[in-house]
Design an enzyme around this catalytic site. Structure first.
Site, mmCIF file in Angstrom:
data_model
loop_
_atom_site.group_PDB
_atom_site.id
_atom_site.type_symbol
_atom_site.label_atom_id
_atom_site.label_comp_id
_atom_site.label_asym_id
_atom_site.label_seq_id
_atom_site.Cartn_x
_atom_site.Cartn_y
_atom_site.Cartn_z
ATOM 1 N N ASN A 132 0.840 -1.202 0.000
ATOM 2 C CA ASN A 132 0.000 0.000 0.000
ATOM 3 C C ASN A 132 0.871 1.247 0.000
ATOM 4 O OD1 ASN A 132 -1.720 2.137 0.526
ATOM 5 N ND2 ASN A 132 -2.926 1.048 2.057
ATOM 6 N N PHE A 133 1.104 1.795 -1.181
ATOM 7 C CA PHE A 133 1.829 3.056 -1.333
ATOM 8 C C PHE A 133 0.866 4.169 -1.744
ATOM 9 C CE2 PHE A 133 5.670 0.302 -2.653
ATOM 10 C CZ PHE A 133 6.053 0.160 -1.333
ATOM 11 N N CYS A 135 -2.335 5.227 0.465
ATOM 12 C CA CYS A 135 -3.199 5.878 1.454
ATOM 13 C C CYS A 135 -2.793 7.340 1.623
ATOM 14 C CB CYS A 135 -3.108 5.139 2.789
ATOM 15 S SG CYS A 135 -4.212 5.798 4.046
ATOM 16 N N CYS A 352 -25.378 25.388 -27.042
ATOM 17 C CA CYS A 352 -24.568 25.746 -28.211
ATOM 18 C C CYS A 352 -24.441 27.261 -28.345
ATOM 19 C CB CYS A 352 -25.183 25.149 -29.465
ATOM 20 S SG CYS A 352 -24.184 25.381 -30.959
ATOM 21 N N CYS A 379 -20.727 23.585 -37.545
ATOM 22 C CA CYS A 379 -20.632 22.630 -36.435
ATOM 23 C C CYS A 379 -19.227 22.039 -36.371
ATOM 24 C CB CYS A 379 -21.664 21.521 -36.617
ATOM 25 S SG CYS A 379 -21.615 20.250 -35.335
ATOM 26 N N CYS A 382 -18.427 18.997 -31.461
ATOM 27 C CA CYS A 382 -17.913 18.974 -30.082
ATOM 28 C C CYS A 382 -18.670 18.016 -29.178
ATOM 29 C CB CYS A 382 -17.929 20.379 -29.490
ATOM 30 S SG CYS A 382 -19.582 21.001 -29.121
#
Length: 428
Positions: A132-133, A135, A352, A379, A382
């Protein structure tokens, strides 16, 4: 029926669904209940020197009617004696020999500390270890968890120390609280890690009570940053898994963690390179029985796709994930509004007009009925209109035929460089 079994760095599991190291894996009683429910494996809540926890320690973020869109905690590693945990691990493995038991570990960054705990845990018969590196709170202030996980040299060194003593596979769990997770992933591999897992929780403050002005959660009127997880972090986790999966220097299995709540999430993580997944928040929200739907849904999906094994999913979308500079500048999509489905809420037009490219017109037909139409020439594709639209099928994003050959930004810049001109000259 497709085969859901996985072999993760030598750790065999009946399916890819593991419980993550967290409150749901705090005791033998809980892990055994989980295995009875159908979970393929569990990462035992982090062992180390037992600590003192505070009260209260959990908070959730709800959004738009969805409870627990995000989850925050200030809980630390196990507060139960190591001997008690080891006894329960032994009993659980004896009762469920075909399920994967991995034990999460966290100790001071000292060689002898790692050697000691690795040997003690492996003596009770585990399938693997997870360092566990990640928390981000409480333990980090003591030089462990994310404090180690943010320093590549410490990640490599401590992984090496664990591997010196370990006889079972060693997984390194990485912190997302870093600029580039591939740097620490490479360090873990350099230290001899057999696999990596990601992501651990993200530094966060769930909220502030605007009536009392206390943080959420608070302990006697004071708060601290905690770790954030749940559905809200899934896009961040998925990106970090993908970045590691496409890095040729990180050639070890990946266990995907972060916002996984159903079988579809699992498929996404596995397509982006994870060989299995770990779940926490969804189990805390709905209980261990959610794994039934996850197993059934994944099995049906694989059958529908004609795949014989869940392993056939692993990494299949990695080659489709790249850098922005490798995207085709000449590829073009535009929005198309289906008037027979449109409910005339005008959300697409508003979005838009106010925040995009002003390419949706409000028109009237011959009968005077209002309708919306996209000016394709303006247009830019997007996707905003389709994102905000509340009516399924009302807006499609349609690919336009293009006579121009594909060209990426990187290719464009290479041509400019070969011509000896500037980018501005090329545009002209």
């Amino acid at each position: 029926m497709a085969d859901l079994r996985i072999d993760f760095a030598g750790i065999k599991s009946p399916n890819p669904f593991w419980l993550a190291s967290a409150p749901p894996t705090n005791s033998g009683y809980q892990v055994q209940r989980a295995f009875e429910a159908g979970w393929g494996g569990a990462v035992w809540k982090t062992l180390g020197d037992p600590i003192l926890n505070v009260s209260s320690r959990f908070a959730a973020v709800s959004f738009n009617g969805q409870r627990v869109a995000g989850f925050n905690n200030i809980e630390l590693i196990t507060d139960r004696p190591l001997e008690v945990n080891l006894k329960e691990i032994y009993e659980t493995k004896k009762r469920f020999p075909n399920h994967a038991i991995i034990v999460s570990l966290m100790v001071e960054p000292k060689q002898e500390k790692w050697h000691e705990i690795v040997k003690r845990v492996e003596d009770v018969g585990v399938d693997g270890l997870e360092l566990n590196f990640g928390c981000p709170h409480g333990m980090a202030e003591r030089g462990m968890g994310a404090a180690s996980g943010q320093v590549p040299d410490l990640v490599e060194r401590q992984t090496y120390w664990a591997k010196e003593a370990a006889k079972t596979p060693v997984i390194v769990k990485l912190t997302p609280n870093i600029t580039d997770i591939t740097v620490t992933a490479e360090a873990a591999v350099a230290g001899g890690a057999d696999a990596i897992s990601m992501i651990n929780t993200i530094n966060s403050l769930a909220g502030v009570d605007i009536d009392t002005w206390n943080t959420i959660p608070h302990v006697a009127g004071k708060g601290a940053h905690g770790g954030y997880c749940g559905p809200a972090v899934k896009p961040i986790a998925l990106n970090m898994v993908a970045e590691c999966a496409r890095n040729p220097r990180i050639n070890v299995p990946i266990s995907g963690i972060g916002g996984i709540a159903n079988w579809k999430d699992t498929v996404e993580f596995m397509l982006m390179g994870a060989m299995g997944v770990q779940v926490c928040t969804a189990a805390m929200h709905h209980g261990f029985r959610i794994v039934d739907d996850m197993i059934e849904g994944l099995s049906n999906y694989l059958d529908d796709k004609g795949l014989s094994s869940v392993m056939d999913l692993v990494g299949k979308s990695v080659q489709r994930y790249s850098d922005w500079g490798e995207l085709d500048l000449n590829y073009k999509v535009v929005a198309k509004i289906n008037t027979d489905v449109c409910i005339n809420c005008n959300k697409c037009h508003i979005a838009c007009e106010d925040t995009s490219h002003q390419c949706i017109d409000m028109l009237k037909d011959e009968s005077g009925q209002s309708y919306l139409k996209v000016r394709e020439e303006d247009c830019v594709g997007c996707n905003l209109c389709s994102i905000v639209c509340p009516a399924d099928g009302a807006i499609d994003m349609v690919e336009l035929a293009n006579e121009l050959p594909p060209m990426t930004w990187n290719e464009r810049q290479a041509v400019i460089g070969s011509l000896g001109t500037s980018s501005a000259d090329f545009v002209k």
